[in-house]
Motif scaffolding. Structure first.
Motif, PDB file in Angstrom:
ATOM      1  N   ASN A  12      17.639 -25.062  10.476  1.00  0.00           N
ATOM      2  CA  ASN A  12      17.519 -23.851  11.277  1.00  0.00           C
ATOM      3  C   ASN A  12      18.139 -22.697  10.488  1.00  0.00           C
ATOM      4  OD1 ASN A  12      16.431 -25.350  13.401  1.00  0.00           O
ATOM      5  ND2 ASN A  12      18.450 -25.777  14.264  1.00  0.00           N
ATOM      6  N   GLY A  13      17.483 -21.549  10.536  1.00  0.00           N
ATOM      7  CA  GLY A  13      18.040 -20.401   9.844  1.00  0.00           C
ATOM      8  C   GLY A  13      17.478 -20.172   8.464  1.00  0.00           C
ATOM      9  N   GLY A  14      16.600 -21.055   7.972  1.00  0.00           N
ATOM     10  CA  GLY A  14      15.902 -20.808   6.722  1.00  0.00           C
ATOM     11  C   GLY A  14      16.474 -21.524   5.518  1.00  0.00           C
ATOM     12  N   LEU A  15      15.618 -21.651   4.501  1.00  0.00           N
ATOM     13  CA  LEU A  15      15.977 -22.257   3.222  1.00  0.00           C
ATOM     14  C   LEU A  15      15.727 -21.210   2.149  1.00  0.00           C
ATOM     15  CD1 LEU A  15      16.646 -24.562   1.288  1.00  0.00           C
ATOM     16  CD2 LEU A  15      14.320 -25.420   1.572  1.00  0.00           C
ATOM     17  N   PHE A  16      16.787 -20.812   1.431  1.00  0.00           N
ATOM     18  CA  PHE A  16      16.708 -19.680   0.520  1.00  0.00           C
ATOM     19  C   PHE A  16      17.064 -20.136  -0.895  1.00  0.00           C
ATOM     20  CE2 PHE A  16      17.623 -18.168   4.762  1.00  0.00           C
ATOM     21  CZ  PHE A  16      16.654 -17.185   4.929  1.00  0.00           C
ATOM     22  N   LEU A  17      16.047 -20.109  -1.768  1.00  0.00           N
ATOM     23  CA  LEU A  17      16.202 -20.587  -3.141  1.00  0.00           C
ATOM     24  C   LEU A  17      15.879 -19.478  -4.146  1.00  0.00           C
ATOM     25  CD1 LEU A  17      14.392 -24.029  -2.670  1.00  0.00           C
ATOM     26  CD2 LEU A  17      16.857 -23.651  -2.792  1.00  0.00           C
ATOM     27  N   GLU A  18      16.105 -18.242  -3.782  1.00  0.00           N
ATOM     28  CA  GLU A  18      15.804 -17.141  -4.687  1.00  0.00           C
ATOM     29  C   GLU A  18      16.587 -17.270  -5.991  1.00  0.00           C
ATOM     30  OE1 GLU A  18      16.784 -16.776  -1.503  1.00  0.00           O
ATOM     31  OE2 GLU A  18      15.965 -14.946  -0.587  1.00  0.00           O
ATOM     32  N   GLY A  19      15.870 -17.185  -7.104  1.00  0.00           N
ATOM     33  CA  GLY A  19      16.516 -17.243  -8.401  1.00  0.00           C
ATOM     34  C   GLY A  19      16.985 -18.625  -8.808  1.00  0.00           C
ATOM     35  N   ALA A  20      16.746 -19.630  -8.007  1.00  0.00           N
ATOM     36  CA  ALA A  20      17.210 -20.989  -8.312  1.00  0.00           C
ATOM     37  C   ALA A  20      16.277 -21.655  -9.321  1.00  0.00           C
ATOM     38  CB  ALA A  20      17.283 -21.828  -7.044  1.00  0.00           C
ATOM     39  N   THR A  21      16.828 -22.584 -10.082  1.00  0.00           N
ATOM     40  CA  THR A  21      16.051 -23.395 -11.017  1.00  0.00           C
ATOM     41  C   THR A  21      16.197 -24.858 -10.626  1.00  0.00           C
ATOM     42  OG1 THR A  21      16.332 -21.830 -12.849  1.00  0.00           O
ATOM     43  CG2 THR A  21      15.750 -24.103 -13.413  1.00  0.00           C
ATOM     44  N   ALA A  61      10.522 -23.960 -10.781  1.00  0.00           N
ATOM     45  CA  ALA A  61      10.462 -25.397 -10.498  1.00  0.00           C
ATOM     46  C   ALA A  61       9.782 -26.097 -11.658  1.00  0.00           C
ATOM     47  CB  ALA A  61       9.714 -25.654  -9.201  1.00  0.00           C
ATOM     48  N   GLU A  62      10.505 -27.019 -12.293  1.00  0.00           N
ATOM     49  CA  GLU A  62       9.939 -27.859 -13.343  1.00  0.00           C
ATOM     50  C   GLU A  62       9.789 -29.257 -12.743  1.00  0.00           C
ATOM     51  OE1 GLU A  62      12.431 -27.601 -16.772  1.00  0.00           O
ATOM     52  OE2 GLU A  62      12.613 -25.426 -16.605  1.00  0.00           O
ATOM     53  N   GLY A  63       8.599 -29.535 -12.252  1.00  0.00           N
ATOM     54  CA  GLY A  63       8.345 -30.750 -11.495  1.00  0.00           C
ATOM     55  C   GLY A  63       7.625 -30.380 -10.208  1.00  0.00           C
ATOM     56  N   THR A  64       7.348 -31.358  -9.387  1.00  0.00           N
ATOM     57  CA  THR A  64       6.574 -31.142  -8.165  1.00  0.00           C
ATOM     58  C   THR A  64       7.419 -30.555  -7.041  1.00  0.00           C
ATOM     59  OG1 THR A  64       5.114 -32.998  -8.703  1.00  0.00           O
ATOM     60  CG2 THR A  64       5.160 -32.283  -6.401  1.00  0.00           C
ATOM     61  N   VAL A  65       6.883 -29.526  -6.394  1.00  0.00           N
ATOM     62  CA  VAL A  65       7.455 -29.034  -5.140  1.00  0.00           C
ATOM     63  C   VAL A  65       6.664 -29.703  -4.016  1.00  0.00           C
ATOM     64  CG1 VAL A  65       7.853 -27.031  -3.667  1.00  0.00           C
ATOM     65  CG2 VAL A  65       8.169 -26.843  -6.144  1.00  0.00           C
ATOM     66  N   LYS A  66       7.275 -30.704  -3.408  1.00  0.00           N
ATOM     67  CA  LYS A  66       6.579 -31.509  -2.400  1.00  0.00           C
ATOM     68  C   LYS A  66       6.995 -31.069  -1.006  1.00  0.00           C
ATOM     69  CE  LYS A  66       5.929 -36.291  -0.821  1.00  0.00           C
ATOM     70  NZ  LYS A  66       6.318 -37.709  -1.015  1.00  0.00           N
ATOM     71  N   LEU A  67       6.030 -30.528  -0.272  1.00  0.00           N
ATOM     72  CA  LEU A  67       6.253 -30.115   1.115  1.00  0.00           C
ATOM     73  C   LEU A  67       5.208 -30.763   2.023  1.00  0.00           C
ATOM     74  CD1 LEU A  67       7.007 -26.346   0.418  1.00  0.00           C
ATOM     75  CD2 LEU A  67       8.660 -28.096   1.054  1.00  0.00           C
ATOM     76  N   ARG A  68       4.816 -31.968   1.681  1.00  0.00           N
ATOM     77  CA  ARG A  68       3.797 -32.673   2.466  1.00  0.00           C
ATOM     78  C   ARG A  68       4.307 -32.934   3.883  1.00  0.00           C
ATOM     79  NH1 ARG A  68       1.426 -37.502   4.052  1.00  0.00           N
ATOM     80  NH2 ARG A  68      -0.785 -37.705   3.465  1.00  0.00           N
ATOM     81  N   GLY A  69       3.516 -32.523   4.859  1.00  0.00           N
ATOM     82  CA  GLY A  69       3.898 -32.742   6.248  1.00  0.00           C
ATOM     83  C   GLY A  69       5.006 -31.834   6.726  1.00  0.00           C
ATOM     84  N   ALA A  70       5.385 -30.842   5.919  1.00  0.00           N
ATOM     85  CA  ALA A  70       6.462 -29.932   6.321  1.00  0.00           C
ATOM     86  C   ALA A  70       5.976 -28.986   7.415  1.00  0.00           C
ATOM     87  CB  ALA A  70       6.962 -29.140   5.120  1.00  0.00           C
ATOM     88  N   ARG A  71       6.915 -28.504   8.209  1.00  0.00           N
ATOM     89  CA  ARG A  71       6.615 -27.485   9.216  1.00  0.00           C
ATOM     90  C   ARG A  71       7.559 -26.309   9.025  1.00  0.00           C
ATOM     91  NH1 ARG A  71       7.774 -29.910  13.675  1.00  0.00           N
ATOM     92  NH2 ARG A  71       9.373 -28.606  14.623  1.00  0.00           N
ATOM     93  N   VAL A  72       6.989 -25.171   8.691  1.00  0.00           N
ATOM     94  CA  VAL A  72       7.782 -23.972   8.438  1.00  0.00           C
ATOM     95  C   VAL A  72       7.305 -22.898   9.404  1.00  0.00           C
ATOM     96  CG1 VAL A  72       8.508 -22.260   6.742  1.00  0.00           C
ATOM     97  CG2 VAL A  72       8.035 -24.612   6.009  1.00  0.00           C
ATOM     98  N   GLU A  73       8.192 -22.485  10.294  1.00  0.00           N
ATOM     99  CA  GLU A  73       7.800 -21.540  11.328  1.00  0.00           C
ATOM    100  C   GLU A  73       7.779 -20.103  10.824  1.00  0.00           C
ATOM    101  OE1 GLU A  73      10.288 -22.210  14.706  1.00  0.00           O
ATOM    102  OE2 GLU A  73       9.781 -24.343  14.839  1.00  0.00           O
ATOM    103  N   GLY A  74       8.304 -19.872   9.628  1.00  0.00           N
ATOM    104  CA  GLY A  74       8.265 -18.552   9.014  1.00  0.00           C
ATOM    105  C   GLY A  74       7.394 -18.563   7.775  1.00  0.00           C
ATOM    106  N   THR A  75       7.817 -17.825   6.759  1.00  0.00           N
ATOM    107  CA  THR A  75       7.057 -17.664   5.532  1.00  0.00           C
ATOM    108  C   THR A  75       7.514 -18.642   4.457  1.00  0.00           C
ATOM    109  OG1 THR A  75       6.721 -15.303   5.973  1.00  0.00           O
ATOM    110  CG2 THR A  75       6.470 -16.027   3.700  1.00  0.00           C
ATOM    111  N   VAL A  76       6.550 -19.255   3.792  1.00  0.00           N
ATOM    112  CA  VAL A  76       6.823 -19.995   2.553  1.00  0.00           C
ATOM    113  C   VAL A  76       6.408 -19.083   1.413  1.00  0.00           C
ATOM    114  CG1 VAL A  76       6.275 -22.005   1.139  1.00  0.00           C
ATOM    115  CG2 VAL A  76       6.466 -22.243   3.622  1.00  0.00           C
TER     116      VAL A  76
END
Length: 477
Positions: free
Chosen positions: A188-197, A225-240
């Motif tokens: 809850n409240g979001g996932l924030f990865l700005e600038g992350a490697t 991201a070096e590798g797969t970004v896997k969001l299979r079956g994910a539910r995001v109520e905001g913006t990805v």
């Protein structure tokens, strides 16, 4: 604990605990503090001072031994700043009010089932081992801003599947070597990865299988991201969002897997073309904003449903829906056509359907391909009926010239013959039912017989193609 058994630094920490006072050992020669001393204080070995909140607040210390609070119930706070821990602390199944390790260095963190009442923080810390937070319950948020986390084997550097967070996960400018596993977590409240490697080449850079995020999932502002970004079956109520200089690289594999996900808005505008396959199969997307020039050569869209496309040049979508590495799929064209109709782009909808039949034809057997090619050339599979009119005009004009130069011979007695008109004669040949009666009254001569046969055959072909094409248009799929 008896005073005589403590070092000077430990005694100072013991004395400061009842008032929650910070102990700074940064410039001290005796910086070592035993992990057992900290554990005893956290578990209530020293009483609190009236009017104060007890806490362990320590800066610049070298913590020796393993800080083991497994299954403990800690009523106070632990704040370690600029400390070095020589063993991975264990907070498995521990309940603690507040836990912060800021600018620290440690060889891992064991937090299976950890419960916190405030934010768990590892700002700018260096973790040479796994950060384990499986099934952790964090009433506050999780902050990893600026952290450097490196897995020492093939396990995930951040292993946090089944975690529950109430106030967001922040890992801005973090570097995670070994990938993050957030499968089955709820944030809850979001996932924030700005600038992350997130570096885990050939494996999962981010494993968010069945992840639930009740706010935005930001992978932007220099995210890599070096590798797969896997969001299979994910539910995001905001913006990805993969926006603003984001970089996605998984050569030879899946770069983004969003299949079966449910996303309110997807922004895919990285700084350069995506390396690897992108899968949106059976995803449900409210709004899709992207740049078609950054999509990879292989794109899975079968089953994907979107309500709106925010795009510049809609014509590029005709190529966009034809990148499935597994071959032709009908649904992406149907979905594009349905969106185009809702958006008032009837021409694009017709072109999408026409392109669907053309691309399907390539995967069909030769005899079916021939009939499909004939439908395409004559009536555009029913989506370009004006082609039939164009063919008719050409045939009528050519036939009129031929039979004006070489008129047919009469079959009946002159008194019974209708007047010969080359134009009407050609039209009578074209119409399968021979409506004007000239076909039965005049017979072509010499080589013009073949011209007449060709005109008759063309009439049947055009009529059949037009009927078949219209039938295809009216039939779903």
């Amino acid at each position: 604990m008896p005073a005589g058994s403590l070092t000077g630094a430990e005694q100072e920490l013991w004395d400061a605990y009842p008032r929650g006072t910070l102990v700074d050992l940064t410039d001290r020669p005796d910086r070592e503090v035993g992990a057992a001393v900290i554990a005893r204080l956290l578990l209530g070995a020293a009483p609190a001072e009236d009017g104060h909140i007890p806490a362990v607040r320590l800066r610049g210390a070298v913590v020796t031994g393993m800080l083991d609070l497994t299954a403990g119930d800690v009523e106070c706070s632990l704040r370690l700043m600029e400390c070095v821990l020589d063993a991975a602390p264990s907070f498995r199944n521990t309940r603690i009010r507040e836990l912060m390790l800021l600018d620290c260095a440690l060889p891992g963190f064991l937090g299976l089932g950890l419960r916190t009442e405030a934010t768990l923080r590892f700002d700018r810390s260096v973790i040479d081992g796994q950060l384990e937070l499986r099934r952790a319950q964090l009433a506050g948020g999780l902050i990893l801003n600026g952290a450097r986390i490196t897995a020492q084997d093939e396990t995930f550097a951040v292993f946090a599947s089944g975690m529950a967070i109430e106030a967001g996960l922040f890992a801005r400018d973090a570097r995670v070597t070994g990938g993050m596993r957030l499968a089955g977590s709820r944030i809850n409240g979001g996932l924030f990865l700005e600038g992350a490697t997130l570096a885990n080449s050939g494996r999962f850079a981010l494993d968010g299988h069945n992840l639930v995020v009740t706010d935005a999932l930001e992978c932007s502002h220099g995210f890599s991201a070096e590798g797969t970004v896997k969001l299979r079956g994910a539910r995001v109520e905001g913006t990805v969002s993969f926006d603003r200089a984001a970089r996605l690289s998984a050569p030879g594999g899946l770069a983004i897997q969003l299949s079966h996900s449910d996303v309110a808005e997807l922004i895919l505008t990285p700084r350069e073309p995506i390396e690897g396959v992108v899968s949106l199969s059976y995803a449900r997307i409210g709004v899709l904003l992207d740049q078609t020039d950054v999509w990879p050569a292989q794109l899975r869209l079968d089953g994907a449903v979107y309500e709106s496309l925010r795009i510049g040049d809609p014509e590029q979508r005709l190529d966009w829906v034809n990148r499935d590495p597994d071959g032709f799929r009908s649904q992406p064209y149907e979905q594009l056509s349905a969106w185009a109709l809702r958006d008032g782009r009837e021409d694009l909808a017709r072109r999408a359907q026409l392109m669907k039949f053309r691309r399907r034809r390539r995967s069909q057997p030769p005899h079916t391909r021939f009939w499909g090619a004939l439908l395409d050339v004559t009536v555009g599979y029913g989506y370009r009926p004006w082609l039939a009119a164009a063919w008719l005009a050409v045939i009528i004009a050519a036939g009129t010239v031929v039979f004006s130069l070489v008129p047919p011979r009469p079959i009946k007695e002159p008194a019974e013959l209708p007047d010969f008109q080359a134009l009407v004669y050609v039209v009578d040949l074209l119409i399968p039912i021979g409506a004007f009666g000239l076909r039965s009254a005049w017979d072509p001569v010499g080589w013009t017989q073949w011209a007449a046969y060709g005109i008759i055959a063309s009439g049947w072909i055009l009529a059949t193609a037009l009927i078949a094409g219209v039938t295809r248009v009216l039939r779903p799929g």
